[in-house]
Enzyme design. Structure first.
Site, PDB file in Angstrom:
ATOM      1  N   ILE A 149      36.021  36.111  39.470  1.00 35.62           N
ATOM      2  CA  ILE A 149      35.377  37.414  39.611  1.00 35.62           C
ATOM      3  C   ILE A 149      36.003  38.208  40.742  1.00 35.62           C
ATOM      4  CG2 ILE A 149      33.185  38.571  40.107  1.00 35.62           C
ATOM      5  CD1 ILE A 149      31.856  35.893  39.110  1.00 35.62           C
ATOM      6  N   CYS A 150      36.282  39.475  40.466  1.00 36.51           N
ATOM      7  CA  CYS A 150      36.778  40.388  41.489  1.00 36.51           C
ATOM      8  C   CYS A 150      35.614  41.278  41.925  1.00 36.51           C
ATOM      9  CB  CYS A 150      37.930  41.235  40.943  1.00 36.51           C
ATOM     10  SG  CYS A 150      38.569  42.407  42.154  1.00 36.51           S
ATOM     11  N   LEU A 151      35.014  40.904  43.024  1.00 36.76           N
ATOM     12  CA  LEU A 151      33.921  41.672  43.618  1.00 36.76           C
ATOM     13  C   LEU A 151      34.112  41.558  45.120  1.00 36.76           C
ATOM     14  CD1 LEU A 151      31.256  43.250  43.137  1.00 36.76           C
ATOM     15  CD2 LEU A 151      30.068  41.060  43.232  1.00 36.76           C
TER      16      LEU A 151
END
EC number: 2.3.2.34
Length: 185
Positions: free
Chosen positions: A115-117
């Site tokens: 996840i890219c957060l």
């Protein structure tokens, strides 16, 4: 949830004052995490987005939970996306580890669940990464927002999905719907 809180109170009363040692420092660190989690989980459950559900497989282990996000708008409407969250012993100095368990066609989530957060990053160039002032509630709201206002095609983790969207928005939508039918029901 009250089980862990009761246990922590009971353990604090039984332990009493002790001489510091390496083992008790380690225990104290875990204990601090668990004390934080008791408060944060209560706050999270009281302020959960209506599109999210939290599940604690073991109510005595607040450091491991599953989140289900069911978007009610946008490309991912109708899907049911599962996330696994593990809170490390060093929490809240380091962020929780989060993985998407549902296969998804998304510019900010890989098909293998990365996840890219920014707030999940321990170190972030833009200053929006993890900080000790962040909470589980921030993580859940952030994950929920990946399906709406934080959906980011300009800085993707899954470059192929972002390029697909740029090339052919209708075909992108069709692939998202196909993934929802196959993996997110």
């Amino acid at each position: 949830m009250l089980t862990l809180a009761s246990k922590l109170k009971r353990d604090d009363g039984v332990r009493g004052p002790r001489a510091p040692s390496a083992a008790s420092d380690s225990t104290r660190r875990v204990s601090v995490r668990d004390k934080l989690l008791v408060k944060e989980v209560a706050d999270l459950e009281a302020n959960l987005p209506c599109t999210c559900k939290v599940n604690f497989p073991d109510p005595n282990k607040l450091h491991y939970f599953q989140l289900t996000v069911t978007p009610d708008e946008g490309y991912y409407q109708g899907g049911k996306f599962q996330f696994e969250t593990e809170v490390p012993d060093a929490y809240n100095m380091v962020p929780p580890k989060v993985k998407c368990l549902t296969r998804i066609w998304h510019p900010n989530i890989t098909e293998t669940g990365e996840i890219c957060l920014s707030l999940l990053r321990e170190h972030s160039i833009d200053g929006t990464g993890w900080a000790p002032t962040r909470t589980l509630k921030d993580i859940v709201w952030g994950l929920n927002s990946l399906f709406t206002d934080l959906l980011n095609f300009d800085d993707p983790l899954n470059i192929e999905a972002a390029e697909h969207h740029l090339r052919d928005k209708e075909d992108f939508r069709n692939k998202v719907e196909d993934y929802i039918k196959r993996y997110a029901r």
